[in-house]
Design an enzyme around this catalytic site. Sequence first.
Site, mmCIF file in Angstrom:
data_model
loop_
_atom_site.group_PDB
_atom_site.id
_atom_site.type_symbol
_atom_site.label_atom_id
_atom_site.label_comp_id
_atom_site.label_asym_id
_atom_site.label_seq_id
_atom_site.Cartn_x
_atom_site.Cartn_y
_atom_site.Cartn_z
ATOM 1 N N SER A 128 2.732 -39.955 -11.906
ATOM 2 C CA SER A 128 2.299 -40.340 -13.256
ATOM 3 C C SER A 128 3.500 -40.198 -14.184
ATOM 4 O O SER A 128 4.451 -39.459 -13.866
ATOM 5 C CB SER A 128 1.197 -39.375 -13.704
ATOM 6 O OG SER A 128 1.010 -39.452 -15.098
ATOM 7 N N TYR A 141 -2.082 -30.945 -15.987
ATOM 8 C CA TYR A 141 -1.884 -32.204 -15.249
ATOM 9 C C TYR A 141 -0.389 -32.450 -15.023
ATOM 10 O O TYR A 141 0.043 -32.762 -13.905
ATOM 11 C CB TYR A 141 -2.519 -33.345 -16.036
ATOM 12 C CG TYR A 141 -2.420 -34.714 -15.392
ATOM 13 C CD1 TYR A 141 -3.157 -35.019 -14.248
ATOM 14 C CD2 TYR A 141 -1.608 -35.711 -15.931
ATOM 15 C CE1 TYR A 141 -3.079 -36.287 -13.661
ATOM 16 C CE2 TYR A 141 -1.529 -36.972 -15.364
ATOM 17 C CZ TYR A 141 -2.267 -37.259 -14.230
ATOM 18 O OH TYR A 141 -2.189 -38.517 -13.652
HETATM 19 N N1 LIG Z 1 -5.528 -43.918 -14.614
HETATM 20 C C1 LIG Z 1 -4.348 -43.668 -15.144
HETATM 21 O O1 LIG Z 1 -4.080 -43.953 -16.320
HETATM 22 C C2 LIG Z 1 -3.275 -43.028 -14.303
HETATM 23 C C3 LIG Z 1 -1.967 -43.052 -14.799
HETATM 24 C C4 LIG Z 1 -0.953 -42.478 -14.049
HETATM 25 C C5 LIG Z 1 -1.229 -41.907 -12.824
HETATM 26 N N2 LIG Z 1 -2.520 -41.885 -12.365
HETATM 27 C C6 LIG Z 1 -2.754 -41.264 -11.051
HETATM 28 O O2 LIG Z 1 -3.245 -42.268 -10.188
HETATM 29 C C7 LIG Z 1 -4.078 -41.674 -9.183
HETATM 30 C C8 LIG Z 1 -5.400 -42.426 -9.131
HETATM 31 O O3 LIG Z 1 -6.037 -42.266 -10.379
HETATM 32 P P1 LIG Z 1 -7.257 -43.191 -10.828
HETATM 33 O O4 LIG Z 1 -7.003 -43.537 -12.241
HETATM 34 O O5 LIG Z 1 -7.474 -44.223 -9.807
HETATM 35 O O6 LIG Z 1 -8.411 -42.083 -10.786
HETATM 36 P P2 LIG Z 1 -10.020 -42.250 -10.731
HETATM 37 O O7 LIG Z 1 -10.400 -43.630 -11.086
HETATM 38 O O8 LIG Z 1 -10.548 -41.104 -11.506
HETATM 39 O O9 LIG Z 1 -10.326 -42.024 -9.176
HETATM 40 C C9 LIG Z 1 -10.066 -40.789 -8.608
HETATM 41 C C10 LIG Z 1 -10.177 -40.913 -7.107
HETATM 42 O O10 LIG Z 1 -9.897 -39.620 -6.527
HETATM 43 C C11 LIG Z 1 -10.955 -39.263 -5.650
HETATM 44 N N3 LIG Z 1 -11.179 -37.808 -5.675
HETATM 45 C C12 LIG Z 1 -11.262 -37.016 -6.776
HETATM 46 N N4 LIG Z 1 -11.494 -35.746 -6.410
HETATM 47 C C13 LIG Z 1 -11.551 -35.727 -5.048
HETATM 48 C C14 LIG Z 1 -11.773 -34.714 -4.097
HETATM 49 N N5 LIG Z 1 -11.950 -33.426 -4.457
HETATM 50 N N6 LIG Z 1 -11.788 -35.044 -2.776
HETATM 51 C C15 LIG Z 1 -11.615 -36.337 -2.402
HETATM 52 N N7 LIG Z 1 -11.391 -37.342 -3.264
HETATM 53 C C16 LIG Z 1 -11.359 -37.038 -4.573
HETATM 54 C C17 LIG Z 1 -12.181 -39.967 -6.207
HETATM 55 O O11 LIG Z 1 -13.103 -40.069 -5.162
HETATM 56 P P3 LIG Z 1 -14.719 -40.105 -5.419
HETATM 57 O O12 LIG Z 1 -14.964 -41.047 -6.560
HETATM 58 O O13 LIG Z 1 -15.225 -40.651 -4.116
HETATM 59 O O14 LIG Z 1 -15.105 -38.698 -5.712
HETATM 60 C C18 LIG Z 1 -11.592 -41.299 -6.663
HETATM 61 O O15 LIG Z 1 -11.482 -42.193 -5.562
HETATM 62 C C19 LIG Z 1 -4.214 -40.206 -9.563
HETATM 63 O O16 LIG Z 1 -3.341 -39.430 -8.762
HETATM 64 C C20 LIG Z 1 -3.787 -40.171 -11.019
HETATM 65 O O17 LIG Z 1 -3.258 -38.908 -11.368
HETATM 66 C C21 LIG Z 1 -3.544 -42.443 -13.058
#
Ligand SMILES: NC(=O)c1ccc[n+]([C@@H]2O[C@H](COP(=O)([O-])OP(=O)(O)OC[C@H]3O[C@@H](n4cnc5c(N)ncnc54)[C@H](OP(=O)(O)O)[C@@H]3O)[C@@H](O)[C@H]2O)c1
Length: 228
Positions: A128, A141
């Site tokens: 991130s 975070y």
């Molecule tokens: N969104 C942003 O703006 C952003 C920006 C920069 C970086 N990121 C990074 O990108 C990555 C993906 O983020 P996202 O935005 O796609 O997040 P998201 O939409 O909140 O999805 C999170 C994912 O992680 C899984 N997860 C969460 N807790 C878990 C656990 N204890 N065991 C197994 N699976 C788990 C969830 O699975 P379930 O739904 O099946 O529980 C879901 O598939 C993350 O590492 C985040 O830090 C995001």
Amino acid sequence: MSERPTALVTGASRGVGAAVARALAPTHDVILGGRDERALAALAADLPGARPWPVELTRVTAADVAGVERLDVLVHSAGMSRLGRIADQPADAWRQTMELNVIAVAELTRLLLPALRRAGGHVVCVNSGSGQRANPHWASYAASKFALRAFADALRLEEPELRVTTVYPGRTATDMQREVRAYEGGAFEPEKYLEPETVARALLAAVMAGPDAHLTELTVRPRGGPVN
Ligand SMILES: NC(=O)c1ccc[n+]([C@@H]2O[C@H](COP(=O)([O-])OP(=O)(O)OC[C@H]3O[C@@H](n4cnc5c(N)ncnc54)[C@H](OP(=O)(O)O)[C@@H]3O)[C@@H](O)[C@H]2O)c1
């Protein structure tokens, strides 16, 4: 037995992980990691060669990865954020964040190292902008993502036969960003953020760059927004 390479993607039930799984599916058999079994099954039904892998990553064990003998690509996309000022963040918030964003990544990688070594595989950590700069309200975070960066850097040096890529996306239009905007008290404006599919394409470029290329780090920001 399939001749296609195998990829395992965590966080594949939604957001960036689901987009990465879709992007990899034309060329890879994809193992879809997540907790939401219904979402995983629906995605698997859509992607030939894909299969659900329901898992609570903070409790992953060797039994969970039994049968994965050879792994070409491991994408760590699962992650969480709990925003708040340091003055208001209890130890629990720090522990949960570190458990998922760092310790689960280290443990899953460790468990899959024999399979990755067999394939001369590629590990991709979805980091991130918070792994490059720490801002107020983002301490736990950002600390987890700085640690994730350290993990990837050390892994790259310890396992020279593997490729290890860290991807640093900016704000991306997913459920996580929806929660971030709710905390910030602002509107969710997807047109200002990256699409998860865009992050997935950037990540795919690192995976598909060719066996002679090692893309170690990739920063991706929404066009027209802040670039730092
Ligand atoms: N969104 C942003 O703006 C952003 C920006 C920069 C970086 N990121 C990074 O990108 C990555 C993906 O983020 P996202 O935005 O796609 O997040 P998201 O939409 O909140 O999805 C999170 C994912 O992680 C899984 N997860 C969460 N807790 C878990 C656990 N204890 N065991 C197994 N699976 C788990 C969830 O699975 P379930 O739904 O099946 O529980 C879901 O598939 C993350 O590492 C985040 O830090 C995001």
